[in-house]
Design a protein around this motif. Structure first.
Motif, PDB file in Angstrom:
ATOM      1  N   ARG A 174       2.268  -2.084   7.761  1.00  0.00           N
ATOM      2  CA  ARG A 174       1.930  -1.694   6.348  1.00  0.00           C
ATOM      3  C   ARG A 174       0.503  -1.402   6.258  1.00  0.00           C
ATOM      4  N   ASN A 175       0.282  -0.403   5.064  1.00  0.00           N
ATOM      5  CA  ASN A 175      -1.095  -0.047   4.695  1.00  0.00           C
ATOM      6  C   ASN A 175      -1.820  -1.404   4.435  1.00  0.00           C
ATOM      7  N   LYS A 176      -3.199  -1.069   4.626  1.00  0.00           N
ATOM      8  CA  LYS A 176      -4.260  -2.142   4.594  1.00  0.00           C
ATOM      9  C   LYS A 176      -3.886  -3.096   3.496  1.00  0.00           C
ATOM     10  N   PHE A 177      -4.020  -4.174   3.834  1.00  0.00           N
ATOM     11  CA  PHE A 177      -3.984  -5.510   2.839  1.00  0.00           C
ATOM     12  C   PHE A 177      -4.913  -6.599   3.263  1.00  0.00           C
ATOM     13  N   PRO A 178      -5.306  -7.390   2.245  1.00  0.00           N
ATOM     14  CA  PRO A 178      -6.429  -8.147   2.736  1.00  0.00           C
ATOM     15  C   PRO A 178      -6.105  -9.062   3.720  1.00  0.00           C
ATOM     16  N   GLY A 179      -6.805  -9.487   4.808  1.00  0.00           N
ATOM     17  CA  GLY A 179      -6.393 -10.457   5.738  1.00  0.00           C
ATOM     18  C   GLY A 179      -5.783  -9.535   7.090  1.00  0.00           C
ATOM     19  N   LYS A 180      -5.421  -8.323   7.039  1.00  0.00           N
ATOM     20  CA  LYS A 180      -4.520  -7.585   7.913  1.00  0.00           C
ATOM     21  C   LYS A 180      -5.411  -7.795   9.450  1.00  0.00           C
ATOM     22  N   LYS A 181      -6.692  -7.308   9.222  1.00  0.00           N
ATOM     23  CA  LYS A 181      -7.486  -7.224  10.273  1.00  0.00           C
ATOM     24  C   LYS A 181      -7.676  -8.533  11.047  1.00  0.00           C
ATOM     25  N   MET A 232       8.885  -8.792  -8.647  1.00  0.00           N
ATOM     26  CA  MET A 232       8.258  -7.855  -7.594  1.00  0.00           C
ATOM     27  C   MET A 232       8.408  -6.506  -7.703  1.00  0.00           C
ATOM     28  N   LYS A 233       9.156  -6.026  -8.668  1.00  0.00           N
ATOM     29  CA  LYS A 233       9.354  -4.657  -8.626  1.00  0.00           C
ATOM     30  C   LYS A 233       8.008  -3.954  -9.488  1.00  0.00           C
ATOM     31  N   SER A 234       7.389  -4.701 -10.134  1.00  0.00           N
ATOM     32  CA  SER A 234       6.295  -4.391 -10.935  1.00  0.00           C
ATOM     33  C   SER A 234       4.998  -4.398  -9.848  1.00  0.00           C
ATOM     34  N   ALA A 235       5.032  -4.855  -8.951  1.00  0.00           N
ATOM     35  CA  ALA A 235       3.669  -5.089  -7.997  1.00  0.00           C
ATOM     36  C   ALA A 235       3.151  -3.857  -7.794  1.00  0.00           C
ATOM     37  N   ALA A 236       3.647  -2.695  -7.387  1.00  0.00           N
ATOM     38  CA  ALA A 236       3.029  -1.570  -7.387  1.00  0.00           C
ATOM     39  C   ALA A 236       2.412  -0.942  -8.584  1.00  0.00           C
ATOM     40  N   ALA A 237       2.985  -1.397  -9.721  1.00  0.00           N
ATOM     41  CA  ALA A 237       2.371  -0.581 -10.996  1.00  0.00           C
ATOM     42  C   ALA A 237       1.126  -1.376 -11.547  1.00  0.00           C
ATOM     43  N   VAL A 238       0.616  -2.401 -10.750  1.00  0.00           N
ATOM     44  CA  VAL A 238      -0.658  -3.095 -11.306  1.00  0.00           C
ATOM     45  C   VAL A 238      -2.020  -2.184 -11.114  1.00  0.00           C
ATOM     46  N   PRO A 239      -2.443  -1.948 -12.143  1.00  0.00           N
ATOM     47  CA  PRO A 239      -3.611  -1.118 -12.290  1.00  0.00           C
ATOM     48  C   PRO A 239      -4.658  -1.227 -11.293  1.00  0.00           C
ATOM     49  N   ALA A 240      -5.196  -0.142 -10.826  1.00  0.00           N
ATOM     50  CA  ALA A 240      -6.225  -0.494  -9.561  1.00  0.00           C
ATOM     51  C   ALA A 240      -7.403  -1.220  -9.949  1.00  0.00           C
ATOM     52  N   LYS A 241      -7.903  -0.878 -11.146  1.00  0.00           N
ATOM     53  CA  LYS A 241      -9.368  -1.318 -11.510  1.00  0.00           C
ATOM     54  C   LYS A 241      -9.345  -1.577 -13.201  1.00  0.00           C
ATOM     55  N   LYS A 242      -9.935  -2.465 -13.540  1.00  0.00           N
ATOM     56  CA  LYS A 242     -10.171  -2.701 -14.886  1.00  0.00           C
ATOM     57  C   LYS A 242     -11.703  -2.799 -15.074  1.00  0.00           C
ATOM     58  N   PRO A 243     -12.300  -2.346 -16.222  1.00  0.00           N
ATOM     59  CA  PRO A 243     -13.646  -2.799 -16.168  1.00  0.00           C
ATOM     60  C   PRO A 243     -13.967  -4.065 -16.548  1.00  0.00           C
ATOM     61  N   VAL A 261      -4.202  -9.047  -3.070  1.00  0.00           N
ATOM     62  CA  VAL A 261      -3.672 -10.280  -2.476  1.00  0.00           C
ATOM     63  C   VAL A 261      -2.224 -10.264  -3.262  1.00  0.00           C
ATOM     64  N   TRP A 262      -2.020 -10.145  -4.581  1.00  0.00           N
ATOM     65  CA  TRP A 262      -1.044 -10.670  -5.377  1.00  0.00           C
ATOM     66  C   TRP A 262       0.047  -9.220  -5.043  1.00  0.00           C
ATOM     67  N   LYS A 263      -0.569  -8.040  -4.891  1.00  0.00           N
ATOM     68  CA  LYS A 263       0.019  -6.791  -4.823  1.00  0.00           C
ATOM     69  C   LYS A 263       0.639  -6.731  -3.508  1.00  0.00           C
ATOM     70  N   ASN A 264       0.216  -7.631  -2.534  1.00  0.00           N
ATOM     71  CA  ASN A 264       0.735  -7.458  -0.919  1.00  0.00           C
ATOM     72  C   ASN A 264       1.522  -8.591  -1.006  1.00  0.00           C
ATOM     73  N   ARG A 265       1.813  -9.622  -1.978  1.00  0.00           N
ATOM     74  CA  ARG A 265       2.430 -10.572  -1.603  1.00  0.00           C
ATOM     75  C   ARG A 265       3.654 -10.708  -0.653  1.00  0.00           C
ATOM     76  N   MET A 266       4.405  -9.509  -0.780  1.00  0.00           N
ATOM     77  CA  MET A 266       5.686  -9.351  -0.070  1.00  0.00           C
ATOM     78  C   MET A 266       5.211  -9.340   1.447  1.00  0.00           C
ATOM     79  N   VAL A 267       4.172  -8.440   1.291  1.00  0.00           N
ATOM     80  CA  VAL A 267       3.843  -8.358   2.903  1.00  0.00           C
ATOM     81  C   VAL A 267       3.530  -9.478   3.781  1.00  0.00           C
TER      82      VAL A 267
END
Lengths: 298, 318
Positions: free
Chosen positions: A108-115, B1-12, B24-30
C-alpha cells in the motif's frame, strides 16, 4: 533497443557438428539425472537376489511389491505421511494468510511505520538467531513436542513475502482505488480485487511453501521427540540410517533370511518423492513466471 | 471505516503529532493487514534474537533466560578454546570456498548449452529434468545417492564394467568433499541455470545479427556476445554466493555424512547441532556459537551486498 520485426530464424539453418555435440552433452546430462531415479524405482520393485546379481538393472525380471508391503507394515511411513499432510493442511493456509495479508499491507501507499516494518522483515533475511534460541522460544511457549511448533516455524518467509509484495505493487492502483470509492475495506479489496488478479504469484508462493513444508525435517528433528509425531522426511531419514545399521549387522550373520534393506529404502525414497513428481510439471511454468516478474520488479 | 479516506488532510492549528495520529488512524485497516505477519516476526524471529543474549549469560533452567546471571564474554572464551569449534569454522570455509570454485561454472555452462540447443521442445523437457532434483529434500537425494554411489551401486557397476576399480564414494574421508561437490552439482545446477537463461533471453537480438553479418560463428557469438552480456549476472551470483560461505550446505552434509566420515564432515552448523542436542546441553555455550555464526553470516552478506552494488548490480536488497 530497436524493434525487430522478428528474431533471426536460427532453426531454419542446417544442423551443424556443434548442434550434435551440444545435443549429446545435454542428453548425457539429462541421463545422469534420470538414470539414478530410474534405478531407485526399479530396485524398489525388485527382489534381493536380483539386486545382488545385477545392481545396474534397467528392468526387474520378476517385479514384486514386497518392499512396499514391508515398508507399510513395518515402518512408520503411514504415520509420517499423515503428519506431513497435517502440517501442509494447517501450514499452507496459515502461511498464505500471513504472506498475502502482510504482502498486500506493505504494498500500500506510504503509511506511518511502513519503512520500519519493511526493515524488520529485511533484517530477518540477513540476521537470524539460528535453531538454538528458536528451540528455547518453542520450549517457553510449551510447543516442543507439539507438531504446531514445526508448522509455526515454517509458516512465514521474508523472501516469499517480498516476492508477493512486489507483485502486488505492480498491479494497477486504479482498480483498488475504484473499489475503495465503492466503499470496500482493505481486506475486502485484497480478497475480491487483488487475489483474483494474482494467480501466478499465488501458485508460485504456494509451491514454495508447499515444497518447504514437504521437505522440512530439521525443525521436526529438534522440536519433536516421539517417533509417531515425525513427518515423512524424518521417517525416511530414519529408514535410510537404520537400515544402514542393520546392513552392517547382517553381514556378520549368515546371509539367508535377512530382509532386503536396499529395496525398502528405495521404496521409501520413491514414496516420498512421488507427490513432488506429480506437482512439479504442473506448477513449473507458474513459478518460473512468478519468480521472474518478482525479481524484475525489485 | 468508510469515512477513513474522507478525513481532511490538514487543519490549521494541528500539531505534527496530531497529523501523525490522523495518518495512523486513516491507515488503520492497513495495520490490521500487516499485524498477523508482524506478530509472527516478533515471536519467531525477534524473540529468538533476544534469546541470543544467553551468549552473555550463565543459563540456569530454574531462573530462565531473563533471570540467569550475566557473565560477560566468558562463554566466548570457552568457545574459542574449543579446538572442535575452530576446526568446524575452517572446515566450513574450506568446503564452501571449494564449492564456489568447483561448482560455480556449471549452471553457466548449462545455461549456455541450453541456449544454443535448437530443438525447442527438447529444450523444454531438458529444463524440466534439470531443475527437478532441486525440489527434493537432501534426505531424498541422500537416499538416491547411497544407492547410486554405493560400493555395489550404479556408478561403481558402470566403472567396473568399463574395466576400472570401484571407488568408495560414501565411506572414505578422502572422497567426502568431492562427493559433496558432485551431488550438489547434480541437485542444483539446473535450478541455478534458470537465472542465467533469463539473463540470456534479455539480450538484444541486434547484437547477434551484427555478429552474424560480421561472419561470426556460433561459437564466437557464444563467447563474444552471450557471455559478455550475462557477465553482470555472473558477477552478482558469484558475490552473493560469497555471502553464504559460512551458512550453506548443512542439509546436504548432515544427511550424507556417516560414521566413517565424521572427522571431515563436521561443519559449523553440524557442530552447533551436536553440542546443543547430542552432547551435554549447555545453552549458553551454544548461544555463543550461534551468535558468532549469525554475526559472521551477516557481515559476509552485507559485504557481498555492498560489493554487488559497487559492481553496478542490484544487490540483495532493492
Amino acid at each position: 533497443m530497436s524493434k525487430n520485426p522478428k528474431k533471426p530464424k536460427l532453426g531454419s539453418q542446417k544442423m551443424t557438428a556443434m548442434d550434435y555435440v551440444i545435443f549429446v552433452i545435454l542428453s548425457l546430462g539429462a541421463l545422469a539425472i534420470l538414470l539414478p531415479f530410474w534405478n531407485v524405482v526399479m530396485i524398489s520393485f525388485s527382489t534381493q537376489k536380483e539386486y545382488a546379481d545385477n545392481p545396474l538393472m534397467l528392468f526387474p525380471k520378476n517385479p514384486t511389491l514386497e518392499s512396499y508391503q514391508r515398508l507399510f507394515s513395518e515402518g512408520m511411513i503411514g504415520s509420517g505421511y499423515l503428519n506431513t499432510l497435517k502440517i501442509l493442511l494447517i501450514g499452507l493456509p496459515l502461511s498464505m494468510f500471513l504472506t498475502t495479508s502482510m504482502g498486500y499491507g506493505l504494498s500500500r501507499n506510504k503509511f506511518p511505520g511502513k519503512k520500519l516494518i519493511f526493515m524488520l522483515v529485511l533484517f530477518t533475511m540477513i540476521f537470524n538467531g539460528g535453531i538454538v534460541p528458536l528451540y528455547l522460544v518453542m520450549q517457553n511457549l510449551n510447543l516442543t513436542g507439539n507438531i504446531m511448533s514445526v508448522i509455526l516455524a515454517g509458516s512465514f518467509s521474508a523472501f516469499n513475502l517480498i516476492l508477493m509484495s512486489n507483485y502486488f505493487n505492480g498491479l494497477p492502483e486504479s482498480l483498488m482505488e475504484s473499489a475503495r470509492i465503492d466503499g470496500a475495506g482493505e481486506w475486502k479489496i485484497l480478497l475480491k480485487v487483488v487475489l483474483p488478479l494474482s494467480a501466478p504469484i499465488i501458485a508460485t508462493i504456494t509451491l514454495f511453501y508447499g515444497v518447504a513444508f514437504w521437505n522440512g525435517w530439521y525443525e521436526a528433528m529438534v522440536f519433536l521427540r516421539k517417533a509417531e509425531q515425525m513427518p515423512l522426511q524424518n521417517v525416511l531419514r530414519s529408514i535410510i540410517m537404520e537400515a544402514d545399521v542393520n546392513a552392517a549387522n547382517a553381514s556378520s550373520m549368515a546371509a539367508g533370511k535377512q530382509s532386503f534393506s536396499m529395496g525398502m529404502k528405495m521404496a521409501a525414497v520413491f514414496i516420498t518423492m512421488v507427490p513432488i513428481m506429480c506437482f512439479f510439471p504442473l506448477l513449473q511454468k507458474h513459478f518460473a513466471k512468478g519468480v521472474l516478474t518478482g525479481a524484475i520488479k525489485t | 471505516m468508510k469515512s477513513a479516506a474522507a478525513v481532511p488532510a490538514k487543519k490549521p492549528g494541528d500539531s505534527k503529532f496530531q497529523l501523525f495520529l490522523r495518518e495512523v488512524w486513516k491507515n488503520r485497516m492497513v495495520y490490521t493487514l500487516v499485524l498477523p505477519g508482524l506478530v509472527w516476526l516478533i515471536l519467531f524471529a525477534y524473540l529468538p534474537m533476544g534469546g541470543l543474549s544467553l551468549a552473555f549469560k550463565d543459563f540456569k533452567f530454574r531462573e530462565g533466560i531473563l533471570g540467569s546471571p550475566w557473565v560477560g564474554l566468558d562463554n566466548f572464551t570457552y568457545v574459542f578454546r574449543d579446538p572442535a569449534f575452530l576446526d568446524a569454522v575452517w572446515r566450513t570455509l574450506a568446503i564452501n570456498i571449494g564449492k564456489l570454485i568447483v561448482q560455480f561454472p556449471f549452471p553457466i555452462i548449462l545455461a549456455l548449452l541450453l541456449n544454443e540447443l535448437r530443438m525447442r521442445r527438447f529444450k523444454k523437457s531438458l529444463q524440466t529434468i534439470f531443475t527437478f532434483p532441486n525440489f527434493l529434500s537432501w534426505i531424498v537425494v541422500s537416499g538416491v545417492v547411497i544407492n547410486v554411489l554405493a560400493y555395489d551401486g550404479l556408478v561403481n557397476s558402470l566403472i567396473k564394467l568399463l574395466g576400472g576399480t570401484g571407488i568408495n564414494f560414501l565411506g572414505s574421508e578422502k572422497m567426502f568433499v568431492p562427493m559433496i561437490y558432485l551431488t550438489d552439482i547434480w541437485k542444483s545446477a539446473g535450478w541455478g541455470a534458470i537465472i542465467y537463461l533469463a539473463a540470456i533471453s534479455g539480450i538484444d537480438t541486434d547484437q547477434y545479427e551484427a555478429a552474424q553479418i560480421d561472419g561470426a560463428t556460433r561459437l564466437q557469438q557464444m563467447f563474444k556476445v552471450t557471455l559478455p552480456n550475462i557477465m553482470p549476472t555472473i558477477t552478482i551470483m558469484f558475490i552473493l554466493s560469497v555471502g553464504g560461505l559460512m551458512s550453506s550446505g548443512f542439509d546436504q552434509i548432515f544427511n550424507l555424512a556417516n560414521a566413517a566420515t565424521k572427522n571431515v564432515s563436521e561443519v559449523l552448523d553440524v557442530y552447533i547441532y551436536r553440542i546443543t542436542f547430542q552432547s551435554s546441553t549447555d545453552f549458553s555455550f551454544s548461544s555463543a556459537v550461534s551468535l558468532f555464526r549469525s554475526i559472521v553470516n551477516m557481515i559476509l552478506l552485507l559485504l557481498a551486498d555492498r560489493a554487488a552494488k559497487l559492481m553496478g548490480g542490484d544487490g540483495l536488497f532493492r
